[in-house]
Structures are given as C-alpha cells and as structure tokens.
Write a protein that holds these residues in place. Structure first.
Motif, mmCIF file in Angstrom:
data_model
loop_
_atom_site.group_PDB
_atom_site.id
_atom_site.type_symbol
_atom_site.label_atom_id
_atom_site.label_comp_id
_atom_site.label_asym_id
_atom_site.label_seq_id
_atom_site.Cartn_x
_atom_site.Cartn_y
_atom_site.Cartn_z
ATOM 1 N N ASP A 176 0.828 -1.208 0.000
ATOM 2 C CA ASP A 176 0.000 0.000 0.000
ATOM 3 C C ASP A 176 0.858 1.252 0.000
ATOM 4 O O ASP A 176 0.602 2.199 -0.747
ATOM 5 N N GLN A 177 1.897 1.272 0.812
ATOM 6 C CA GLN A 177 2.795 2.422 0.864
ATOM 7 C C GLN A 177 3.536 2.591 -0.460
ATOM 8 O O GLN A 177 3.702 3.710 -0.953
ATOM 9 N N ALA A 178 3.954 1.499 -1.074
ATOM 10 C CA ALA A 178 4.646 1.563 -2.360
ATOM 11 C C ALA A 178 3.718 2.100 -3.448
ATOM 12 O O ALA A 178 4.116 2.937 -4.256
ATOM 13 N N ARG A 179 2.463 1.620 -3.465
ATOM 14 C CA ARG A 179 1.508 2.105 -4.463
ATOM 15 C C ARG A 179 1.276 3.604 -4.296
ATOM 16 O O ARG A 179 1.269 4.358 -5.270
ATOM 17 N N GLU A 180 1.095 4.061 -3.056
ATOM 18 C CA GLU A 180 0.907 5.495 -2.808
ATOM 19 C C GLU A 180 2.096 6.294 -3.313
ATOM 20 O O GLU A 180 1.928 7.350 -3.928
ATOM 21 N N PHE A 181 3.317 5.811 -3.060
ATOM 22 C CA PHE A 181 4.515 6.508 -3.524
ATOM 23 C C PHE A 181 4.554 6.602 -5.045
ATOM 24 O O PHE A 181 4.771 7.672 -5.605
ATOM 25 N N PHE A 182 4.346 5.475 -5.714
ATOM 26 C CA PHE A 182 4.428 5.483 -7.176
ATOM 27 C C PHE A 182 3.335 6.337 -7.807
ATOM 28 O O PHE A 182 3.574 7.034 -8.790
ATOM 29 N N VAL A 183 2.134 6.307 -7.253
ATOM 30 C CA VAL A 183 1.019 7.075 -7.824
ATOM 31 C C VAL A 183 1.101 8.546 -7.414
ATOM 32 O O VAL A 183 1.072 9.443 -8.266
ATOM 33 N N ASP A 184 1.215 8.819 -6.113
ATOM 34 C CA ASP A 184 1.144 10.193 -5.616
ATOM 35 C C ASP A 184 2.431 10.984 -5.830
ATOM 36 O O ASP A 184 2.381 12.177 -6.130
ATOM 37 N N VAL A 185 3.584 10.347 -5.687
ATOM 38 C CA VAL A 185 4.860 11.065 -5.788
ATOM 39 C C VAL A 185 5.417 11.038 -7.207
ATOM 40 O O VAL A 185 5.800 12.070 -7.759
ATOM 41 N N LEU A 186 5.447 9.854 -7.809
ATOM 42 C CA LEU A 186 6.043 9.726 -9.144
ATOM 43 C C LEU A 186 5.055 9.936 -10.281
ATOM 44 O O LEU A 186 5.458 10.069 -11.428
ATOM 45 N N GLY A 187 3.763 9.927 -9.975
ATOM 46 C CA GLY A 187 2.757 10.165 -11.013
ATOM 47 C C GLY A 187 2.451 8.971 -11.885
ATOM 48 O O GLY A 187 1.901 9.116 -12.979
ATOM 49 N N CYS A 188 2.762 7.763 -11.414
ATOM 50 C CA CYS A 188 2.450 6.553 -12.182
ATOM 51 C C CYS A 188 0.945 6.296 -12.157
ATOM 52 O O CYS A 188 0.233 6.766 -11.284
ATOM 53 N N GLU A 189 0.481 5.533 -13.126
ATOM 54 C CA GLU A 189 -0.938 5.156 -13.196
ATOM 55 C C GLU A 189 -1.117 3.759 -12.622
ATOM 56 O O GLU A 189 -0.466 2.807 -13.063
ATOM 57 N N TYR A 190 -1.985 3.619 -11.603
ATOM 58 C CA TYR A 190 -2.276 2.315 -11.023
ATOM 59 C C TYR A 190 -3.184 1.562 -11.987
ATOM 60 O O TYR A 190 -4.247 2.044 -12.345
ATOM 61 N N MET A 191 -2.768 0.357 -12.414
ATOM 62 C CA MET A 191 -3.500 -0.344 -13.456
ATOM 63 C C MET A 191 -4.320 -1.517 -12.935
ATOM 64 O O MET A 191 -5.473 -1.658 -13.288
ATOM 65 N N TYR A 192 -3.743 -2.405 -12.117
ATOM 66 C CA TYR A 192 -4.477 -3.570 -11.643
ATOM 67 C C TYR A 192 -3.729 -4.219 -10.482
ATOM 68 O O TYR A 192 -2.575 -3.932 -10.241
ATOM 69 N N ALA A 193 -4.416 -5.116 -9.793
ATOM 70 C CA ALA A 193 -3.819 -5.856 -8.684
ATOM 71 C C ALA A 193 -3.958 -7.352 -8.943
ATOM 72 O O ALA A 193 -4.914 -7.789 -9.577
ATOM 73 N N LEU A 194 -3.024 -8.118 -8.448
ATOM 74 C CA LEU A 194 -3.059 -9.574 -8.523
ATOM 75 C C LEU A 194 -3.081 -10.126 -7.101
ATOM 76 O O LEU A 194 -2.579 -9.517 -6.173
ATOM 77 N N GLY A 195 -3.619 -11.300 -6.929
ATOM 78 C CA GLY A 195 -3.588 -11.916 -5.604
ATOM 79 C C GLY A 195 -4.936 -11.831 -4.923
ATOM 80 O O GLY A 195 -5.928 -11.522 -5.565
#
Length: 54
Positions: A12-31
């Motif tokens: 969760d923390q990694a996703r927040e960093f990539f989306v909120d800080v780096l501006g990446c687009e969250y696409m999907y989750a597995l598991g």
C-alpha cells in the motif's frame, strides 16, 4: 522497456509513492497469494543466484 519488478515491504505504501509522488498510473492488482516461505524459483528467502547463463 516492458516492465520493472520491485520487491517492497509494504504494498500500500509503495503504491501510494508510485502514484502520488512519481505520477504513475495504477492499473491492476493480482492476488492475494499465500506466502509459503518461498519466492521466485522456489528458493528460500535469503538465497541468492551466484551465476546465470548468458
């Protein structure tokens, strides 16, 4: 580049960093997946690969 794989302690923390800080687009989750103490190639955590083929 096709993709990049990273291992992180908190998804969760990694996703927040990539989306909120780096501006990446969250696409999907597995598991979710069950952790049986093994990772890639069935090696135990802490194992390492000393040599790979070219």
């Amino acid at each position: 580049m096709d993709h990049v794989g990273l291992t992180v302690p908190d998804l969760d923390q990694a996703r927040e960093f990539f989306v909120d800080v780096l501006g990446c687009e969250y696409m999907y989750a597995l598991g979710p997946y069950q952790d049986d103490g093994h990772w890639l190639l069935g090696l135990r955590l802490g194992s390492w690969i000393g040599h790979t083929r070219d």
